[in-house]
Scaffold this motif. Structure first.
Motif, PDB file in Angstrom:
ATOM      1  N   ALA A  80       0.277  73.438-103.519  1.00  0.00           N
ATOM      2  CA  ALA A  80       0.439  73.605-102.344  1.00  0.00           C
ATOM      3  C   ALA A  80       1.269  72.426-101.780  1.00  0.00           C
ATOM      4  O   ALA A  80       1.584  71.288-102.258  1.00  0.00           O
ATOM      5  CB  ALA A  80      -0.961  73.308-101.507  1.00  0.00           C
ATOM      6  N   PHE A  81       1.853  72.497-100.632  1.00  0.00           N
ATOM      7  CA  PHE A  81       2.630  71.435-100.023  1.00  0.00           C
ATOM      8  C   PHE A  81       2.443  71.162 -98.504  1.00  0.00           C
ATOM      9  O   PHE A  81       2.194  72.299 -97.726  1.00  0.00           O
ATOM     10  CB  PHE A  81       4.293  72.088 -99.951  1.00  0.00           C
ATOM     11  CG  PHE A  81       4.856  72.148-101.631  1.00  0.00           C
ATOM     12  CD1 PHE A  81       5.312  71.428-102.341  1.00  0.00           C
ATOM     13  CD2 PHE A  81       4.589  73.635-102.116  1.00  0.00           C
ATOM     14  CE1 PHE A  81       5.827  71.310-103.419  1.00  0.00           C
ATOM     15  CE2 PHE A  81       5.006  73.464-103.492  1.00  0.00           C
ATOM     16  CZ  PHE A  81       5.527  72.671-104.184  1.00  0.00           C
ATOM     17  N   SER A  89      -1.234  61.570 -89.811  1.00  0.00           N
ATOM     18  CA  SER A  89      -1.996  62.724 -89.369  1.00  0.00           C
ATOM     19  C   SER A  89      -1.477  63.929 -89.964  1.00  0.00           C
ATOM     20  O   SER A  89      -2.595  64.667 -90.349  1.00  0.00           O
ATOM     21  CB  SER A  89      -2.025  62.951 -87.772  1.00  0.00           C
ATOM     22  OG  SER A  89      -0.496  63.390 -87.645  1.00  0.00           O
ATOM     23  N   ASP A  90      -0.514  64.039 -90.644  1.00  0.00           N
ATOM     24  CA  ASP A  90      -0.192  65.106 -91.560  1.00  0.00           C
ATOM     25  C   ASP A  90      -0.362  65.040 -93.061  1.00  0.00           C
ATOM     26  O   ASP A  90      -0.692  65.757 -93.868  1.00  0.00           O
ATOM     27  CB  ASP A  90       1.565  65.546 -91.294  1.00  0.00           C
ATOM     28  CG  ASP A  90       1.693  65.832 -90.136  1.00  0.00           C
ATOM     29  OD1 ASP A  90       0.999  66.350 -89.343  1.00  0.00           O
ATOM     30  OD2 ASP A  90       2.549  65.520 -89.440  1.00  0.00           O
ATOM     31  N   LEU A  91       0.220  63.646 -93.618  1.00  0.00           N
ATOM     32  CA  LEU A  91       0.289  63.646 -95.146  1.00  0.00           C
ATOM     33  C   LEU A  91      -0.885  62.991 -95.625  1.00  0.00           C
ATOM     34  O   LEU A  91      -1.227  63.491 -96.696  1.00  0.00           O
ATOM     35  CB  LEU A  91       1.749  62.647 -95.380  1.00  0.00           C
ATOM     36  CG  LEU A  91       2.981  63.285 -94.625  1.00  0.00           C
ATOM     37  CD1 LEU A  91       4.218  62.259 -94.987  1.00  0.00           C
ATOM     38  CD2 LEU A  91       3.138  64.824 -95.113  1.00  0.00           C
ATOM     39  N   LEU A  92      -1.536  62.243 -95.090  1.00  0.00           N
ATOM     40  CA  LEU A  92      -2.665  61.351 -95.500  1.00  0.00           C
ATOM     41  C   LEU A  92      -3.875  62.276 -95.701  1.00  0.00           C
ATOM     42  O   LEU A  92      -4.380  62.276 -97.082  1.00  0.00           O
ATOM     43  CB  LEU A  92      -3.142  60.217 -94.666  1.00  0.00           C
ATOM     44  CG  LEU A  92      -4.461  59.511 -95.266  1.00  0.00           C
ATOM     45  CD1 LEU A  92      -4.214  58.814 -96.607  1.00  0.00           C
ATOM     46  CD2 LEU A  92      -4.906  58.276 -94.354  1.00  0.00           C
ATOM     47  N   PRO A  93      -4.151  63.192 -94.926  1.00  0.00           N
ATOM     48  CA  PRO A  93      -5.277  64.290 -95.483  1.00  0.00           C
ATOM     49  C   PRO A  93      -4.800  64.996 -96.409  1.00  0.00           C
ATOM     50  O   PRO A  93      -5.708  65.351 -97.350  1.00  0.00           O
ATOM     51  CB  PRO A  93      -5.332  65.000 -93.973  1.00  0.00           C
ATOM     52  CG  PRO A  93      -4.907  64.063 -92.830  1.00  0.00           C
ATOM     53  CD  PRO A  93      -3.539  63.405 -93.587  1.00  0.00           C
ATOM     54  N   ALA A  94      -3.498  65.520 -96.593  1.00  0.00           N
ATOM     55  CA  ALA A  94      -3.062  66.259 -97.907  1.00  0.00           C
ATOM     56  C   ALA A  94      -3.285  65.336 -99.015  1.00  0.00           C
ATOM     57  O   ALA A  94      -3.723  66.157-100.105  1.00  0.00           O
ATOM     58  CB  ALA A  94      -1.590  66.734 -97.452  1.00  0.00           C
ATOM     59  N   ALA A 101       2.842  66.319-100.485  1.00  0.00           N
ATOM     60  CA  ALA A 101       3.096  65.819 -99.391  1.00  0.00           C
ATOM     61  C   ALA A 101       4.375  65.151 -98.998  1.00  0.00           C
ATOM     62  O   ALA A 101       4.642  64.158 -99.819  1.00  0.00           O
ATOM     63  CB  ALA A 101       2.032  64.895 -98.459  1.00  0.00           C
ATOM     64  N   PHE A 102       5.121  65.411 -97.988  1.00  0.00           N
ATOM     65  CA  PHE A 102       6.498  65.069 -97.753  1.00  0.00           C
ATOM     66  C   PHE A 102       6.977  64.782 -96.378  1.00  0.00           C
ATOM     67  O   PHE A 102       6.420  65.755 -95.453  1.00  0.00           O
ATOM     68  CB  PHE A 102       7.498  66.156 -98.461  1.00  0.00           C
ATOM     69  CG  PHE A 102       7.420  66.357 -99.714  1.00  0.00           C
ATOM     70  CD1 PHE A 102       8.188  65.942-100.543  1.00  0.00           C
ATOM     71  CD2 PHE A 102       6.397  67.587-100.167  1.00  0.00           C
ATOM     72  CE1 PHE A 102       7.984  66.177-101.892  1.00  0.00           C
ATOM     73  CE2 PHE A 102       6.327  67.671-101.441  1.00  0.00           C
ATOM     74  CZ  PHE A 102       7.161  67.178-102.437  1.00  0.00           C
TER      75      PHE A 102
END
Length: 121
Positions: A80-81, A89-94, A101-102
C-alpha cells in the motif's frame, strides 16, 4: 486558495483511479473536499471512497482509516502507498502500520513520485 501552477491534471487522477484502488483520506470536511474537487474537475466517484476524518476520540489520526482500507482491500501494508503533504497527519500514521509513505511538496511532482513508488515495489 488554489495555486493553479500546482494543480495536477484531472485526467491523470482519473487514469490512476481506474488502474488502482485509490482512496482519499483527509482532515478536511467532505463538503470542503467536494467543493475543491469540483473546481479541479475531479469526480469523487472515481475513488473507491472519499473519507473525511471524524477525529474519533479513540484515534484522532488517520491510522484507523488506513487500517480500514488495508482490511477492505485485503492488502498487506508493504503493498500500500500513502501520498500526502503532511508528515505528521498523513505519513506518520501510515508508517506506523508499515505502509509506504511519500511526502508531496509540489502537486506537479505527483505523477513522478507515484510512478517511481509503484515501480519500485
Amino acid at each position: 486558495m488554489i495555486d493553479f501552477s500546482q494543480v495536477i491534471d484531472s485526467a491523470y487522477i482519473k487514469q490512476l483511479c481506474k488502474k488502482y484502488a485509490v482512496y482519499v483520506v483527509s482532515n478536511s470536511s467532505y463538503s470542503h473536499l467536494e467543493y475543491y474537487m469540483k473546481i479541479l474537475d475531479v469526480k469523487p466517484k472515481w475513488f473507491r471512497q472519499v473519507i473525511s476524518n471524524k477525529f474519533l476520540e479513540f484515534d484522532k489520526t488517520k491510522k484507523h482509516y488506513y487500517q480500514y482500507i488495508l482490511t477492505k482491500q485485503k492488502c498487506e501494508p508493504q503493498n500500500a502507498f500513502v501520498f500526502g503533504d503532511s508528515e505528521k497527519s498523513d505519513l506518520l500514521p501510515a508508517k506506523q502500520l508499515g505502509i509506504n509513505a511519500f511526502l508531496i511538496q509540489n502537486a506537479n511532482d505527483i505523477p513522478t513520485i507515484v510512478e517511481n513508488a509503484i515501480n519500485k515495489n
